[in-house]
Design a protein around this motif. Structure first.
Motif, mmCIF file in Angstrom:
data_model
loop_
_atom_site.group_PDB
_atom_site.id
_atom_site.type_symbol
_atom_site.label_atom_id
_atom_site.label_comp_id
_atom_site.label_asym_id
_atom_site.label_seq_id
_atom_site.Cartn_x
_atom_site.Cartn_y
_atom_site.Cartn_z
ATOM 1 N N ASP A 1 0.879 2.711 17.237
ATOM 2 C CA ASP A 1 1.901 3.997 17.409
ATOM 3 C C ASP A 1 2.916 3.708 18.434
ATOM 4 O O ASP A 1 3.622 4.670 18.715
ATOM 5 C CB ASP A 1 1.400 5.356 17.113
ATOM 6 N N LEU A 2 2.640 2.550 19.290
ATOM 7 C CA LEU A 2 3.517 2.452 20.362
ATOM 8 C C LEU A 2 3.630 3.448 21.401
ATOM 9 O O LEU A 2 4.323 3.506 22.169
ATOM 10 C CB LEU A 2 5.162 1.978 19.877
ATOM 11 N N SER B 1 9.028 1.544 9.738
ATOM 12 C CA SER B 1 7.973 2.430 9.329
ATOM 13 C C SER B 1 7.713 1.947 7.739
ATOM 14 O O SER B 1 6.568 2.402 7.269
ATOM 15 C CB SER B 1 8.377 3.948 9.312
ATOM 16 N N PHE C 1 12.486 -2.030 20.062
ATOM 17 C CA PHE C 1 11.585 -1.141 20.134
ATOM 18 C C PHE C 1 10.129 -1.613 19.780
ATOM 19 O O PHE C 1 9.233 -0.888 20.079
ATOM 20 C CB PHE C 1 11.933 -0.581 18.549
ATOM 21 N N ASP D 1 4.108 6.425 20.805
ATOM 22 C CA ASP D 1 5.110 7.355 20.214
ATOM 23 C C ASP D 1 4.435 8.603 19.445
ATOM 24 O O ASP D 1 3.987 8.333 18.482
ATOM 25 C CB ASP D 1 6.160 6.816 19.480
ATOM 26 N N GLU D 2 4.785 9.885 20.062
ATOM 27 C CA GLU D 2 3.880 10.898 19.018
ATOM 28 C C GLU D 2 4.347 10.944 17.584
ATOM 29 O O GLU D 2 3.643 11.289 16.701
ATOM 30 C CB GLU D 2 4.471 12.196 19.832
ATOM 31 N N ASN D 3 5.562 10.731 17.169
ATOM 32 C CA ASN D 3 6.069 10.759 15.948
ATOM 33 C C ASN D 3 5.489 9.426 15.186
ATOM 34 O O ASN D 3 5.234 9.866 13.985
ATOM 35 C CB ASN D 3 7.669 10.780 15.774
ATOM 36 N N GLU D 4 5.236 8.340 15.697
ATOM 37 C CA GLU D 4 4.675 7.438 15.004
ATOM 38 C C GLU D 4 3.185 7.756 14.836
ATOM 39 O O GLU D 4 2.712 7.463 13.897
ATOM 40 C CB GLU D 4 4.914 6.096 15.744
ATOM 41 N N THR E 1 9.460 11.716 9.923
ATOM 42 C CA THR E 1 8.132 11.345 10.257
ATOM 43 C C THR E 1 7.422 10.356 9.524
ATOM 44 O O THR E 1 6.531 9.678 9.911
ATOM 45 C CB THR E 1 7.038 12.744 10.482
#
Length: 184
Positions: free
Chosen positions: A101-102, A75, A139, A104-107, A48
């Motif tokens: 965060d694009l 990151s 990405f 993306d949930e993790n970002e 993360t």
């Protein structure tokens, strides 16, 4: 302040950083530059890459300070930028940098993208700002990379064929660190 140290901050999910992408190779090459030491360590919370964990690690464990060039990939670039908002550093070198965060949930969970970027503070705290980006990054949309370059007024090295810079060698990066050393 003279450039004394380089710290490589990897992208999230890097695992064993010594054997991932160009990190281990660059660490060895930078350590050959006279009067510069390079650090490369596995980061805590590597998937993360939470800002609340990475920035204190960069300050306390990696001892990033005004004599340090922080080389951040993906990151790690986001971490380098947030670090430079509140800490003086010799330079930041951003590889595959982005501003959102694009989707993306993790970002999003990392925390880097939850507030506006403080470009002026970063420029004031980082003596030099260099950015590597590639238009074919699978990405990161190019417009995100351009937003970083414009916001930071970075010395942008634009490529069309490097993807997300996940190669095993990165000689252009070493040349930039050598030039930064000559400037100190």
């Amino acid at each position: 302040m003279p450039l004394k140290k380089a710290v490589i901050v990897p992208g999230n999910g890097a695992g064993d950083v010594e054997h991932c992408n160009w990190y281990g190779w660059a660490n060895k090459q930078i350590n050959k530059i006279p009067d510069v030491t390079c650090q490369l360590k596995n980061m805590p919370d590597p998937v993360t890459a939470r800002e609340t964990i990475w920035l204190p690690f960069m300050e306390k464990e990696l001892q990033c300070d005004e004599d340090t060039v922080i080389i951040g990939h993906s990151s790690g670039a986001a971490a380098a930028m947030r670090f430079a908002e509140t800490h003086k550093v010799f330079a930041i070198v951003l590889v595959g940098a982005y501003v959102s965060d694009l989707g993306d949930e993790n970002e999003a969970e990392s925390g880097y993208f939850s507030r506006p970027w403080e470009w002026e503070r970063m420029r004031a705290n980082a003596g030099h700002i260099v950015q590597f980006g590639s238009t074919d990054d699978p990405f990161l949309p190019w417009d995100e990379q351009e937003q970083v370059a414009k916001g930071l007024q970075a010395d942008l090295h634009k490529y069309t064929d490097r993807g997300h810079f996940m190669n095993t060698h990165f000689p252009e990066l070493i040349n930039v660190v050598k030039k930064l050393k000559e400037m100190d």
